[in-house]
Design a protein around this motif. Structure first.
Motif, PDB file in Angstrom:
ATOM      1  N   ALA A 118       0.834  -1.210   0.000  1.00  0.00           N
ATOM      2  CA  ALA A 118       0.000   0.000   0.000  1.00  0.00           C
ATOM      3  C   ALA A 118       0.863   1.252   0.000  1.00  0.00           C
ATOM      4  O   ALA A 118       0.483   2.269  -0.592  1.00  0.00           O
ATOM      5  CB  ALA A 118      -0.934  -0.007   1.206  1.00  0.00           C
ATOM      6  N   ILE A 119       2.017   1.188   0.645  1.00  0.00           N
ATOM      7  CA  ILE A 119       2.948   2.323   0.626  1.00  0.00           C
ATOM      8  C   ILE A 119       3.430   2.557  -0.798  1.00  0.00           C
ATOM      9  O   ILE A 119       3.432   3.684  -1.292  1.00  0.00           O
ATOM     10  CB  ILE A 119       4.131   2.081   1.593  1.00  0.00           C
ATOM     11  N   ALA A 120       3.824   1.490  -1.472  1.00  0.00           N
ATOM     12  CA  ALA A 120       4.298   1.614  -2.856  1.00  0.00           C
ATOM     13  C   ALA A 120       3.188   2.125  -3.777  1.00  0.00           C
ATOM     14  O   ALA A 120       3.448   2.892  -4.704  1.00  0.00           O
ATOM     15  CB  ALA A 120       4.817   0.271  -3.355  1.00  0.00           C
ATOM     16  N   ALA A 121       1.943   1.735  -3.508  1.00  0.00           N
ATOM     17  CA  ALA A 121       0.821   2.138  -4.364  1.00  0.00           C
ATOM     18  C   ALA A 121       0.489   3.620  -4.250  1.00  0.00           C
ATOM     19  O   ALA A 121      -0.180   4.168  -5.125  1.00  0.00           O
ATOM     20  CB  ALA A 121      -0.418   1.307  -4.032  1.00  0.00           C
ATOM     21  N   THR A 122       0.963   4.299  -3.210  1.00  0.00           N
ATOM     22  CA  THR A 122       0.658   5.729  -3.071  1.00  0.00           C
ATOM     23  C   THR A 122       1.345   6.557  -4.149  1.00  0.00           C
ATOM     24  O   THR A 122       1.070   7.752  -4.266  1.00  0.00           O
ATOM     25  CB  THR A 122       1.052   6.285  -1.687  1.00  0.00           C
ATOM     26  N   GLY A 123       2.178   5.954  -4.946  1.00  0.00           N
ATOM     27  CA  GLY A 123       2.857   6.671  -6.022  1.00  0.00           C
ATOM     28  C   GLY A 123       1.914   7.243  -7.069  1.00  0.00           C
ATOM     29  O   GLY A 123       2.292   8.141  -7.803  1.00  0.00           O
ATOM     30  N   VAL A 124       0.699   6.746  -7.122  1.00  0.00           N
ATOM     31  CA  VAL A 124      -0.255   7.262  -8.104  1.00  0.00           C
ATOM     32  C   VAL A 124      -1.234   8.258  -7.484  1.00  0.00           C
ATOM     33  O   VAL A 124      -2.191   8.683  -8.145  1.00  0.00           O
ATOM     34  CB  VAL A 124      -1.032   6.116  -8.798  1.00  0.00           C
ATOM     35  N   SER A 125      -0.985   8.657  -6.252  1.00  0.00           N
ATOM     36  CA  SER A 125      -1.920   9.565  -5.583  1.00  0.00           C
ATOM     37  C   SER A 125      -1.978  10.949  -6.229  1.00  0.00           C
ATOM     38  O   SER A 125      -2.917  11.705  -5.977  1.00  0.00           O
ATOM     39  CB  SER A 125      -1.570   9.691  -4.097  1.00  0.00           C
ATOM     40  N   VAL A 126      -1.004  11.291  -7.067  1.00  0.00           N
ATOM     41  CA  VAL A 126      -1.052  12.591  -7.743  1.00  0.00           C
ATOM     42  C   VAL A 126      -2.251  12.710  -8.677  1.00  0.00           C
ATOM     43  O   VAL A 126      -2.665  13.823  -9.007  1.00  0.00           O
ATOM     44  CB  VAL A 126       0.250  12.906  -8.523  1.00  0.00           C
ATOM     45  N   TYR A 127      -2.826  11.593  -9.069  1.00  0.00           N
ATOM     46  CA  TYR A 127      -4.002  11.656  -9.941  1.00  0.00           C
ATOM     47  C   TYR A 127      -5.200  12.292  -9.232  1.00  0.00           C
ATOM     48  O   TYR A 127      -6.137  12.747  -9.880  1.00  0.00           O
ATOM     49  CB  TYR A 127      -4.349  10.268 -10.486  1.00  0.00           C
ATOM     50  N   ARG A 128      -5.161  12.355  -7.908  1.00  0.00           N
ATOM     51  CA  ARG A 128      -6.203  13.071  -7.161  1.00  0.00           C
ATOM     52  C   ARG A 128      -6.235  14.537  -7.590  1.00  0.00           C
ATOM     53  O   ARG A 128      -7.301  15.129  -7.764  1.00  0.00           O
ATOM     54  CB  ARG A 128      -5.937  12.962  -5.657  1.00  0.00           C
ATOM     55  N   GLN A 129      -5.048  15.125  -7.805  1.00  0.00           N
ATOM     56  CA  GLN A 129      -4.972  16.524  -8.236  1.00  0.00           C
ATOM     57  C   GLN A 129      -5.625  16.726  -9.601  1.00  0.00           C
ATOM     58  O   GLN A 129      -6.250  17.747  -9.852  1.00  0.00           O
ATOM     59  CB  GLN A 129      -3.515  16.987  -8.287  1.00  0.00           C
ATOM     60  N   VAL A 130      -5.463  15.753 -10.470  1.00  0.00           N
ATOM     61  CA  VAL A 130      -6.055  15.835 -11.807  1.00  0.00           C
ATOM     62  C   VAL A 130      -7.575  15.839 -11.703  1.00  0.00           C
ATOM     63  O   VAL A 130      -8.254  16.631 -12.357  1.00  0.00           O
ATOM     64  CB  VAL A 130      -5.576  14.660 -12.697  1.00  0.00           C
ATOM     65  N   LEU A 131      -8.110  14.967 -10.871  1.00  0.00           N
ATOM     66  CA  LEU A 131      -9.561  14.903 -10.707  1.00  0.00           C
ATOM     67  C   LEU A 131     -10.102  16.192 -10.099  1.00  0.00           C
ATOM     68  O   LEU A 131     -11.157  16.685 -10.511  1.00  0.00           O
ATOM     69  CB  LEU A 131      -9.933  13.685  -9.855  1.00  0.00           C
TER      70      LEU A 131
END
Length: 190
Positions: free
Chosen positions: A80-93
């Motif tokens: 789950a720590i490694a998966a946070t790498g895509v959290s920047v897509y929140r900014q796009v939304l």
């Protein structure tokens, strides 16, 4: 033991952000919120950084002794720590006014994981089962952000030059971002 593992998890995920979200928000505010080259460049950098942080957490757990229950919790939470790498897509939304694509999947995932956690705890399952639920929920949240966020951007590819500029930019932002995030999670550590 579960709280000790979760404390490391929350600090590690705060460290994974390291200003990438702030950098992307700034860039999206200055230009086209559907520019795939910007988003993909920053998402790639954050994914690499999050993978690095996940590796450090694994090393920490192994050195500290994986026979300890809290270290097993930490190892379960590492994907789950490694998966946070895509959290920047929140900014796009957010930039594209698609917050419902954050809210609805998030509510479903959070309510389901909360219910599963309560049921497992009341049924006598151990902390590894509870940590598995937390890890799965965090990974599903990240995958939902990735899926819905990628729909909002163009097909532009990231560039090495942009990634180099972003690396220089996120260093001071990262320190400030980590301290802000750590401030709100420090009570869990204490």
């Amino acid at each position: 033991n579960l709280n000790a593992g979760l404390a490391v998890f929350y600090l590690a995920t705060a460290l994974c952000d390291w200003g990438f979200g702030l950098s992307l928000a700034r860039r999206l505010g200055q230009g086209d919120s559907r520019d795939g080259s910007i988003v993909r460049s920053i998402a790639r950098l954050q994914s690499i950084w999050s993978g690095f942080i996940a590796c450090l957490v694994i090393i920490y757990a192994v050195v500290s002794g994986v026979e300890q229950p809290r270290m097993r919790v930490i190892l379960i939470l590492t994907p789950a720590i490694a998966a946070t790498g895509v959290s920047v897509y929140r900014q796009v939304l957010i930039a594209n006014n698609k917050t419902q694509e954050i809210i609805f999947p998030g509510l479903i995932i959070n309510f389901t994981s909360a219910a599963a956690t309560v049921v497992l705890a009341l049924s006598g399952f151990g902390i590894t089962a509870l940590a598995t639920v937390v890890s799965a929920a965090a990974i599903l949240s990240s995958l939902a952000l990735l899926r819905y966020g990628r729909r909002q951007i163009g097909s532009g590819r990231g560039s090495g030059r942009l990634r180099r500029r972003v690396r220089r930019e996120v260093m001071p932002l990262g320190f400030q971002s980590f301290l802000s995030s750590a401030y709100f999670t420090i009570d869990v550590v204490i």
